[in-house]
Motif scaffolding. Structure first.
Motif, PDB file in Angstrom:
ATOM      1  N   GLY A 265     127.677  23.514 -29.684  1.00  0.00           N
ATOM      2  CA  GLY A 265     126.549  24.168 -29.032  1.00  0.00           C
ATOM      3  C   GLY A 265     126.708  24.078 -27.529  1.00  0.00           C
ATOM      4  N   GLU A 266     125.640  24.383 -26.807  1.00  0.00           N
ATOM      5  CA  GLU A 266     125.687  24.386 -25.353  1.00  0.00           C
ATOM      6  C   GLU A 266     126.111  23.023 -24.827  1.00  0.00           C
ATOM      7  N   GLU A 267     125.601  21.980 -25.476  1.00  0.00           N
ATOM      8  CA  GLU A 267     125.879  20.621 -25.030  1.00  0.00           C
ATOM      9  C   GLU A 267     127.382  20.304 -25.092  1.00  0.00           C
ATOM     10  N   TRP A 284     124.149  29.453 -35.030  1.00  0.00           N
ATOM     11  CA  TRP A 284     123.047  28.496 -34.913  1.00  0.00           C
ATOM     12  C   TRP A 284     121.751  29.241 -35.209  1.00  0.00           C
ATOM     13  N   PHE A 287     119.809  29.667 -29.500  1.00  0.00           N
ATOM     14  CA  PHE A 287     120.691  29.495 -28.347  1.00  0.00           C
ATOM     15  C   PHE A 287     119.819  29.417 -27.110  1.00  0.00           C
ATOM     16  N   GLN A 288     120.326  28.738 -26.098  1.00  0.00           N
ATOM     17  CA  GLN A 288     119.537  28.654 -24.865  1.00  0.00           C
ATOM     18  C   GLN A 288     119.316  30.035 -24.277  1.00  0.00           C
ATOM     19  N   ASN A 314     119.700  22.955 -26.712  1.00  0.00           N
ATOM     20  CA  ASN A 314     120.529  23.339 -27.852  1.00  0.00           C
ATOM     21  C   ASN A 314     119.724  23.370 -29.147  1.00  0.00           C
ATOM     22  N   ASP A 315     120.414  23.708 -30.208  1.00  0.00           N
ATOM     23  CA  ASP A 315     119.752  23.942 -31.485  1.00  0.00           C
ATOM     24  C   ASP A 315     119.026  22.708 -32.038  1.00  0.00           C
ATOM     25  N   GLN A 381     127.435  29.456 -21.830  1.00  0.00           N
ATOM     26  CA  GLN A 381     126.315  29.830 -22.684  1.00  0.00           C
ATOM     27  C   GLN A 381     126.824  30.728 -23.813  1.00  0.00           C
TER      28      GLN A 381
END
Lengths: 433, 404, 537
Positions: A265-267, A284, A287-288, A314-315, A381
């Motif tokens: 994910g974003e992290e 997911w 999403f952001q 994130n999710d 992203q």
């Protein structure tokens, strides 16, 4: 004897200390409702879980700003289970019976969840579990706000098959239960869609695998057989950075062999230069980059709370957001924080999710979610390229595994069963006993 | 009566005190937990019982390590492996006890095998539904591994750091192996969701209390066994091997056999500790094999005081209690506290808690005596190992220099 | 298909007539439609439409679209290529490529693309660039056609080959043509010739093409295809072995870097340094900080940030090492096992410190451009970052060897480790030698961290991942011997990589560990054992 008296004195002392140790904290003011946060802040999982602790603290603070719950303030109790699975069970027990929390938000890995399950069952408390997982479980005291395989893996494969025309599949994962189960389900699903066995390659690597040269080359070779190939990655957190770096350096482009990941994910992307990875995918439920008012507000609060406008969302954070609001709503509905009452009240509760719709707690203690497929962008992203037309209900017992396809879960009276067998009409798996 | 016999056999007072404490705890804790009403301030809450039970298992593990490290000079960085194997043996029994109550209701196969599509039970799972067999395997499996490993290593005279590192390699290899789902031990999730043991529900307070008492008594037994062993002829030989392996060999003894015996007994003890640990914490999984865990055991032993019998017990309980407390009280910074503790202990208390106590006692004694008599006590008075011996005098020459 | 057919007709025309053509007014109209395309298939249709014009003027637009730099405004149908970001962003006209001076950026939205669309764009571009001026562009167009052969392109390629002057590009075009021929329904004789051409290429793509030919042909063609694919297979097998050795060397170099600092602190000084991994971690975090600083102070030196990071990482980790030695370890000489406990404590503290300062999540350390991507030798892809790490690890090794064997400091270090008391009697200041030796070992671990940040995570757990492997390497090679560490690292690396294809990554690693255990039985003091009395002390 002198010795014995001293010994018993010592023992007495020890028990008193132990008693105080246990009782001491529960003398705290009774006018708060306590919420336990059981996320690793040290050890291997701290990398993912620390953010969730912060997210929970933020949610609790926000709720208190709104006046708390049932006229009381909420109080967060944070402990560190240190990525040590037996310690998860110990800390869960401590949270419930020493600190007297009314609900616990926590766990990341399947094994940590498995470790605390008996504790929640025994002490009859509530656990909100925010991470996508392998399914094959439904427990009365647990609410699964992350995705079940049908809310993540299967739509992703559908997307690749229909939109990208993928015919050849690499299922690469870390060797533990989530990838194993997900890949079992996916393989059964792909075969049912007419994919030949030799067009599926399954590969497992150990945790924290760092040398991906051989495997990436294998993927490249597997993908040069003239058929469109994709990689379905269930590679776990830490190993992803070297994996993607190797992909990028060996020049595997998303247009040639797209990689769709369920644990990135974003992290995780925050640790990688995503320039060469544009176009690789992730599936997911959030999403952001999702455009909705709720999300914009959430991101703004998050940045304000952490004092850092670079922190991503994130999710799993969204899952906690949904789970926490569901719990709040259920407690308000039940008028009490009593576990039994909340368990009864929470089924059917709907709260807004961050992608602009509503998520509902289903009788199987899983929630409804939209499934989004996003492509990695060069700013770290995701950009949503596809989403399910409606909400998907979490399916705890996969229809693609022979032993679980007859099972359902329904925690409403009168059924109240996590593994009801529709073929035999009995609760308890195959219903042999 | 039995105590007096042990006493005459050379148990020192501290060991005796520890034994009495353990037996007393084995009786008192269940009483305080079950019979005293929860409203009373003497009531022992169930989670405290579980916690103490866990500490006792760790104490037994530390004791087993002390037997090889403190007395025989073998620094094992893989003792967690024996503990975990014992735990897995017990875990397999508990899995088989679930029977058809698993989520899929399969009468024989554990849940993780069902959903990974296993068709039948692997051969090495046979027999684990019988408690006597399990009780045997809990000792046999780690014992055999230790015997095979030790037989190879000690005969080829692998010593010191090399030995430590290959024990670490052993536990690391086992960690990776048990992670594999194909091994049939549940992969990363390990074995969990236990229901009952010998027909008693694991969730019942009475069972927990009984498990605690068993752990306390087994630890007492282990303490007695260790104390007897180290004060026997073998014990003296072990110390001889630790302090001067070559000299012992030149005197006609076979150090490899002595080491092998100590290593095997120690592994069996660790296995039993693991078996008692699993039903109390409710899960066994490969992370128990992690090399870091084994290093922690070394640290408990060092903190308590190696080469003594009460030292590792105190060390294991103290460090783990500290860990439990720190992780709840200082969740964000507890690693600073723990790391600082290790540094401080090594620098300031090289002989552990027991050593500090010892020093304090002897300085107290010295002050009480009018004349500054050098503490030339006869060796029989301090049989609990050189670390317990006074720092000055002839004992200095016999300072432990294990593993180097 | 339609596109391809159109290209077929248009391309020769283009090649003959040159690229100077009057701007087709309809291009702007098509471009404007991007503003209203909402679904990917609408965008795709527009791309095909643009491609069908065959006008090379659409190239910048398509390239920008593929890179996500094309932005459009729905309200007035304005479409721009955006260069740069934030306030410095420039809006360019999509067809002329000139800056539009007074364009407003408000309301502009990126025209979304996905993988499928990017593929279409790439194919369209490659058919447009066969006649491009830049030979590199023509080469990549031809390569793309080789990888995705399309029978409709045969004639277009014929024309391009005829006009081509660069021999390498011509060669690639001929190969691409051969691949296309194999997929077409041209006569067998032509296909046999194509098989011959492709037989010399010999990569896996060609193999699958040939397999397809084998499956559906007979007689001479089939025999020719079989012969060619057997050839390719045997060549590939040799390359695979070479590739495995390279992977092994590369893994070995990583192990060497991770272990070489430990070979000093543990191997030479006898300190069981459990905080070694954290020194590597400090080096990696230093790289992160230095990159950030370079980015903000002198962005054009970004590619050199690693060069700045190396000495800084050495100093940072070395200073921490000296502090540890002065503060803790010097009290523990003669008690080596207790150094294990104390340094374990140090490692916990350092990990938590980094977690507190930098947060628990991964930090991004970018690869400089000279360490990105890969090049090919025959059928073997070698990534630049791995190559540089191999070179770097050997350089560090050579430097250490020099310090130890050729400098007086090295002499002092060896003297102190071999016989501390004697060395002190000879007037060597042993405490300083101890401190600086430990500092050197830690500093080397630090620069290893700089290199390792290029291939893996930069997180507080980084050190933990390397510590066990490092100890294995040092012990396997023989404590106290740098050559042992070198040989140990490379033999473990190569063994690992040769086992991996057969046993899988997990089992391979287990087998290597068991082999180490057994090896130590055979040679209880590692590959290169120190001899003499000092060893027993």
């Amino acid at each position: 004897m002198k010795l014995t008296s001293r010994a018993s004195g010592l023992l007495m002392g020890a028990t008193i200390i132990a008693g105080m140790m246990s009782a001491g904290q529960s003398f705290a003011a009774e006018d708060t409702i306590k919420v336990g946060i059981l996320h690793s802040l040290s050890g291997t999982m701290a990398i993912s879980e620390t953010t969730l602790k912060d997210a929970m603290l933020m949610l609790i603070e926000e709720q208190n700003k709104k006046g708390g719950l049932l006229g009381k303030k909420l109080e967060a109790v944070v402990v560190d289970p240190a990525s040590d699975w037996p310690l998860f069970a110990e800390k869960a027990r401590e949270l419930i019976s020493v600190n007297g929390v009314d609900a616990v938000f926590g766990c990341w890995t399947s094994v940590s969840r498995k470790s605390v399950l008996p504790v929640f069952e025994e002490l009859n408390s509530l656990l909100f579990y925010p991470v996508q997982y392998e399914g094959e479980e439904s427990q009365r005291n647990v609410f699964y706000t992350g995705a079940a395989p049908n809310q993540q893996a299967i739509p992703a494969v559908d997307y690749l098959m229909n939109e990208e025309g993928v015919e050849r599949w690499v299922l690469a994962g870390t060797d533990y239960v989530y990838p194993q189960t997900t890949n079992k389900i996916l393989k059964a699903y792909l075969v049912s869609k007419g994919v030949a066995e030799e067009d599926i390659m399954i590969n497992y690597t150990p945790f924290g695998h760092s040398d991906w040269q051989t495997i990436v080359t294998d993927i490249k070779n597997f993908g040069s057989a003239g058929k469109k190939t994709a990689v379905v990655s269930t590679i776990n957190g830490d190993a992803n950075v070297p994996f993607y770096k190797e992909l990028a350096n060996q020049g595997i482009k998303a247009e040639d062999i797209p990689v769709v990941a369920f644990s990135v994910g974003e992290e995780e992307l925050a640790g990688i230069d995503t320039g060469p990875l544009v176009g690789h995918l992730a599936a997911w439920n959030y999403f952001q980059s999702v455009e909705s008012e709720a999300n914009a507000a959430f991101i703004e609060t998050w940045h304000a709370y952490t004092g850092n406008d670079k922190r991503v969302t994130n999710d799993p954070m969204e899952a906690h957001y949904i789970g926490f609001n569901m719990w709040v709503k259920a407690v308000e509905k039940a008028g009490t924080t009593d576990a039994d009452a909340v368990i009864d009240a929470i089924v059917g509760v709907s709260v807004p999710n961050l992608s602009g719709g509503y998520s509902t707690m289903m009788p199987n203690h899983h929630i409804t979610k939209p499934v989004l497929i996003g492509e990695i962008q060069d700013d770290g992203q995701f950009e949503v390229v596809w989403e399910t037309p409606g909400l998907v209900v979490g399916d705890e017992w996969s229809d693609f595994l022979p032993d679980s396809k007859d099972l359902i879960a329904d925690w409403r009276a009168p059924l109240s069963c996590g593994n009801f067998n529709v073929a035999t009409g009995k609760c308890g798996g195959k219903g042999i006993n | 009566m039995i105590f007096s016999r042990l006493f005459s056999g050379g148990l020192d007072r501290r060991v005796l005190l520890l034994l009495i404490l353990l037996v007393a705890a084995a009786i008192a804790v269940p009483v305080l937990n079950l019979a005293v009403p929860p409203s009373s301030s003497f009531h022992m809450p169930p989670h405290a019982v579980a916690l103490l039970g866990k500490y006792l298992c760790y104490a037994m593990l530390a004791l087993s390590l002390d037997l090889v490290w403190g007395y025989c000079g073998i620094l094992s960085l893989g003792h967690g492996a024996f503990f975990a194997i014992g735990g897995y043996a017990m875990g397999m029994y508990l899995m088989r006890q679930i029977g058809s109550r698993g989520v899929y209701g399969h009468p024989v196969l554990p849940d993780f095998m069902v959903f990974l599509n296993w068709k039948e039970l692997p051969w090495y799972w046979y027999g684990f539904d019988q408690f006597w067999f399990v009780a045997l395997m809990v000792m046999l499996a780690p014992g055999l591994l230790a015997f095979a490993f030790g037989w190879l290593a000690f005969r080829s005279r692998v010593t010191g750091v090399y030995l430590s590192i290959i024990t670490q390699a052993m536990t690391y290899a086992l960690l990776l192996a048990f992670f594999r789902n194909d091994m049939g031990f549940g992969g990363n999730n390990g074995l969990t969701d236990f229901k009952d043991i010998l027909g008693f529900s694991l969730q019942a307070p009475a069972t927990r209390a009984a498990l605690f008492s068993t752990s306390a008594l087994m630890l007492a037994l282990a303490v007695v066994a260790t104390a007897r062993l180290v004060s026997s002829k073998y014990g003296k030989l072990m110390v001889a091997v630790r302090d001067a392996e070559s000299r012992t060999r030149f005197l006609g003894w076979r150090p490899e056999n002595i080491k092998l015996l100590a290593f095997t007994i120690s592994a069996v003890m660790a296995g039993i500790a693991g078996a008692l640990y699993v039903p109390q914490v409710g899960i066994i999984n490969p992370s128990e094999f992690a090399p870091a865990n084994s290093i922690e055991v070394v640290i408990w032993t060092a903190v308590g005081g190696r080469g003594t019998i009460v030292g590792p017990v105190i060390g294991a309980i103290a460090v783990n209690w500290g860990k439990s407390w720190f992780t709840a009280a200082l969740p964000e910074v507890w690693l600073f506290a723990l790391g600082g503790l290790f540094i401080a202990v090594t620098l300031l208390m090289p002989k552990g808690i027991v050593g500090v106590w010892e020093q304090w006692r002897s300085s107290l004694k010295a002050r009480r005596r009018v004349a500054p008599v050098p503490p030339a006590e006869p060796p029989a008075v301090s049989p609990s190992g050189p670390a317990a011996a006074p720092v000055t005098g002839p004992a200095l020459a016999a300072r432990p220099q294990p593993a180097e | 298909m339609i596109l391809r057919a159109l290209c077929l007709i248009l391309l020769p025309l283009l090649l003959v007539a040159g690229t100077a053509r009057a701007q087709d007014p309809s291009l702007a109209e098509i471009a404007a439609k991007f503003a209203t395309a909402e679904k990917f298939d609408q965008t795709e249709a527009l791309v095909r439409e643009l491609g069908a014009t065959g006008d090379p003027a659409v190239r910048p637009l398509l390239e920008a679209l593929g890179e996500g730099r094309l932005q459009a405004r729905k309200s007035d149908g304005a479409v721009y290529i955006v260069e740069g970001s934030g306030k410095n962003a420039k809006l360019l006209d999509p067809l002329t490529g000139e800056e539009v001076p007074d364009a407003s950026a408000s309301g502009l939205k990126k025209v979304k693309v996905n993988n499928g669309l990017r593929r279409v764009i790439r194919d369209t571009l490659s058919s447009l660039t066969l006649g491009a001026k830049n030979p590199q562009a023509r080469l990549s167009a031809a390569s793309n056609m080789l990888a995705n052969p399309d029978p409709a392109m045969v004639e277009a390629l014929d024309a391009a080959i005829a006009a081509e002057e660069d021999p390498a590009v011509k060669q690639r075009m001929q190969e691409a043509r051969a691949a296309a021929v194999l997929q077409s329904d041209l006569p067998d004789a032509e296909k046999i010739a194509a098989v011959e051409v492709l037989g010399s290429v010999g990569d896996r793509n060609v193999l699958s093409l040939l397999a397809a030919v084998e499956a559906k042909s007979e007689g001479d063609l089939r025999r020719a295809a079989e012969r060619a694919s057997n050839n390719i297979r045997s060549v590939l097998a040799a390359w695979d072995a070479a590739q495995n050795i390279w992977f092994g060397i590369s893994l070995g170099s990583v192990l060497l870097l991770a272990a070489i600092g430990l070979a000093i602190t543990f191997g030479v000084m006898g300190v069981i340094n459990m905080a070694h991994g954290e020194m590597v971690m400090l080096g990696a975090y230093t790289t992160f900080v230095v990159q950030g600083a370079v980015q903000s102070i002198a962005p054009n030196l970004q590619d050199w940030s690693l060069a700045f990071a190396l000495p800084i990482a050495f100093v940072v980790a070395g200073a921490v090492g000296i502090a540890i030695e002065r503060g803790i370890i010097r009290f523990l000489y003669g008690r080596p096992l207790e150094t294990l406990l104390a340094t374990w404590g140090v490692s916990l503290v350092l990990q938590q410190a980094v977690r507190t300062i930098f947060g628990p999540t991964n930090r991004e350390v970018a690869n400089p451009s000279w360490m990105s991507a890969s090049f090919e030798i025959g059928q073997m892809a070698i990534t630049w970052n791995r190559l540089w790490i191999v070179v770097f690890s050997l350089a560090v090794f050579a430097l250490l060897l020099f310090i130890f064997n050729r400098t007086s400091w090295g002499l002092h270090m060896r003297a102190v480790t071999q016989n501390r008391r004697m060395a002190a009697s000879m007037g060597i200041r042993t405490p300083w030698v101890d401190a600086f030796t430990f500092g050197l070992g830690s500093g080397v671990a630090g620069i290893a961290g700089v290199a390792l940040s290029q291939i893996g995570n930069v997180s507080p757990n980084l050190g933990q991942g390397y510590i066990i492997d490092s100890f294995m390497v040092v012990v396997f090679g023989g404590v106290g011997n740098l050559w042992g560490t070198l040989l140990g690292a490379f033999s473990l690396g190569i063994a690992n990589k040769f086992l991996e294809p057969y046993a899988g990554a997990v089992l391979g690693k287990i087998v290597v560990l068991v082999l180490i255990i057994l090896f130590i039985q055979k040679r209880p003091r590692g590959l290169f054992a120190l001899k003499g009395r000092a060893v027993e002390a």
